[in-house]
Design an enzyme around this catalytic site. Structure first.
Site, PDB file in Angstrom:
ATOM      1  N   GLU A 151      72.448  48.443  42.242  1.00  0.00           N
ATOM      2  CA  GLU A 151      72.197  47.299  43.122  1.00  0.00           C
ATOM      3  C   GLU A 151      73.084  46.108  42.762  1.00  0.00           C
ATOM      4  OE1 GLU A 151      67.607  48.756  43.845  1.00  0.00           O
ATOM      5  OE2 GLU A 151      67.946  46.891  42.738  1.00  0.00           O
ATOM      6  N   ASN A 168      57.705  39.791  51.056  1.00  0.00           N
ATOM      7  CA  ASN A 168      57.092  39.596  49.738  1.00  0.00           C
ATOM      8  C   ASN A 168      57.981  38.854  48.737  1.00  0.00           C
ATOM      9  OD1 ASN A 168      58.812  41.692  49.274  1.00  0.00           O
ATOM     10  ND2 ASN A 168      57.283  43.123  48.502  1.00  0.00           N
ATOM     11  N   TYR A 187      68.750  49.747  51.248  1.00  0.00           N
ATOM     12  CA  TYR A 187      67.416  50.351  51.176  1.00  0.00           C
ATOM     13  C   TYR A 187      67.416  51.811  51.635  1.00  0.00           C
ATOM     14  CZ  TYR A 187      64.970  46.016  49.939  1.00  0.00           C
ATOM     15  OH  TYR A 187      64.502  44.904  49.282  1.00  0.00           O
ATOM     16  N   LYS A 218      64.103  36.902  48.998  1.00  0.00           N
ATOM     17  CA  LYS A 218      64.126  37.455  50.356  1.00  0.00           C
ATOM     18  C   LYS A 218      64.047  36.353  51.428  1.00  0.00           C
ATOM     19  CE  LYS A 218      62.167  41.919  48.950  1.00  0.00           C
ATOM     20  NZ  LYS A 218      61.188  42.987  49.286  1.00  0.00           N
ATOM     21  N   HIS A 255      62.810  40.772  45.484  1.00  0.00           N
ATOM     22  CA  HIS A 255      63.059  42.171  45.124  1.00  0.00           C
ATOM     23  C   HIS A 255      63.298  42.235  43.625  1.00  0.00           C
ATOM     24  CE1 HIS A 255      65.005  46.128  44.962  1.00  0.00           C
ATOM     25  NE2 HIS A 255      65.917  45.548  44.193  1.00  0.00           N
TER      26      HIS A 255
HETATM   27  P1  ATP Z   1      61.304  45.831  46.008  1.00  0.00           P
HETATM   28  O1  ATP Z   1      62.040  47.141  45.970  1.00  0.00           O
HETATM   29  O2  ATP Z   1      61.679  44.961  47.201  1.00  0.00           O
HETATM   30  O3  ATP Z   1      61.373  45.076  44.711  1.00  0.00           O
HETATM   31  P2  ATP Z   1      58.860  47.201  45.450  1.00  0.00           P
HETATM   32  O4  ATP Z   1      59.683  47.995  44.484  1.00  0.00           O
HETATM   33  O5  ATP Z   1      57.692  46.459  44.908  1.00  0.00           O
HETATM   34  O6  ATP Z   1      59.764  46.131  46.226  1.00  0.00           O
HETATM   35  P3  ATP Z   1      59.091  49.381  47.292  1.00  0.00           P
HETATM   36  O7  ATP Z   1      58.099  50.480  47.343  1.00  0.00           O
HETATM   37  O8  ATP Z   1      60.412  49.625  46.635  1.00  0.00           O
HETATM   38  O9  ATP Z   1      58.375  48.117  46.643  1.00  0.00           O
HETATM   39  O10 ATP Z   1      59.318  48.882  48.781  1.00  0.00           O
HETATM   40  C1  ATP Z   1      60.494  48.146  49.124  1.00  0.00           C
HETATM   41  C2  ATP Z   1      60.120  47.028  50.053  1.00  0.00           C
HETATM   42  O11 ATP Z   1      59.675  47.588  51.284  1.00  0.00           O
HETATM   43  C3  ATP Z   1      58.952  46.149  49.604  1.00  0.00           C
HETATM   44  O12 ATP Z   1      59.320  45.132  48.734  1.00  0.00           O
HETATM   45  C4  ATP Z   1      58.466  45.603  50.925  1.00  0.00           C
HETATM   46  O13 ATP Z   1      59.303  44.514  51.331  1.00  0.00           O
HETATM   47  C5  ATP Z   1      58.674  46.753  51.860  1.00  0.00           C
HETATM   48  N1  ATP Z   1      57.443  47.532  51.995  1.00  0.00           N
HETATM   49  C6  ATP Z   1      56.873  48.362  51.083  1.00  0.00           C
HETATM   50  N2  ATP Z   1      55.739  48.901  51.544  1.00  0.00           N
HETATM   51  C7  ATP Z   1      55.586  48.405  52.805  1.00  0.00           C
HETATM   52  C8  ATP Z   1      54.608  48.577  53.826  1.00  0.00           C
HETATM   53  N3  ATP Z   1      53.566  49.374  53.655  1.00  0.00           N
HETATM   54  N4  ATP Z   1      54.778  47.901  54.984  1.00  0.00           N
HETATM   55  C9  ATP Z   1      55.837  47.086  55.176  1.00  0.00           C
HETATM   56  N5  ATP Z   1      56.805  46.890  54.256  1.00  0.00           N
HETATM   57  C10 ATP Z   1      56.672  47.537  53.087  1.00  0.00           C
HETATM   58 MG    MG Z   2      61.507  48.913  45.017  1.00  0.00          MG
END
Ligand code: ATP
Ligand code: MG
Length: 139
Positions: A128, A114, A51, A11, A117
């Site tokens: 994806e 974070n 997303y 990211k 992904h």
């Molecule tokens: P990713 O899909 O990016 O691998 P993930 O599966 O661990 O991450 P998801 O629940 O799919 O988490 O959320 C997608 C992305 O949205 C997260 O990686 C993060 O960047 C963002 N995100 C999730 N929760 C929050 C939050 N509470 N506040 C801000 N951003 C968030």
């Molecule tokens: Mg996710």
């Protein structure tokens, strides 16, 4: 049945902090083969499309703005049990809750920024990967 591929993005925070090399090293050392990879940037529109599954979540706008704020590295990775093993390698969404030694524990700044992904299912890994790479690029 589990397939052997997953999809990842490094990211904008991690790219901007010059963590591409460190993250790819961890990915390779964990036994993943890189099938396809590109350095690119998402427009707001394409980040929103990628997303779309999160469009009802309160952080969607922030997520789309963030993911289109800088360059990313997109890649398809191959390994037995790829989806689950890669989620273990990256750690929890919130880096303060991620286990020691995981990519997010080491490289992520916050729950929004974070570092990486990782696909959450075989079905989404295929969707994806197809979003970023043509059939020719997914050999
Ligand atoms: P990713 O899909 O990016 O691998 P993930 O599966 O661990 O991450 P998801 O629940 O799919 O988490 O959320 C997608 C992305 O949205 C997260 O990686 C993060 O960047 C963002 N995100 C999730 N929760 C929050 C939050 N509470 N506040 C801000 N951003 C968030
Ligand atoms: Mg996710």
């Amino acid at each position: 049945m589990a397939t052997n591929r997953t999809f990842t993005m490094i990211k904008p925070d991690a790219v901007g902090n010059n963590y591409i090399g460190g993250i790819l090293k961890m990915i390779n050392e964990a036994g993943f083969r890189i099938v396809s990879m590109k350095y690119t940037r998402l427009s707001k529109e394409s980040a929103g499309e990628f997303y779309a599954v999160h469009s009802a979540r309160p952080f969607y706008g922030e997520l789309v703005d963030y993911m289109s704020s800088g360059s990313i590295v997109a890649a398809i990775l191959e390994k037995e049990n790829a989806v689950a093993d890669f989620r273990n390698l990256i750690g929890a969404t919130d880096p303060t809750k991620a286990e020691e030694g995981t990519i997010r524990k080491i490289y992520a700044k916050s729950i929004a920024a974070n570092a990486v992904h990782g696909s959450d299912s075989d079905e989404n890994a295929a969707i994806e990967g197809d979003f970023f790479f043509s059939k020719l690029e997914r050999f």
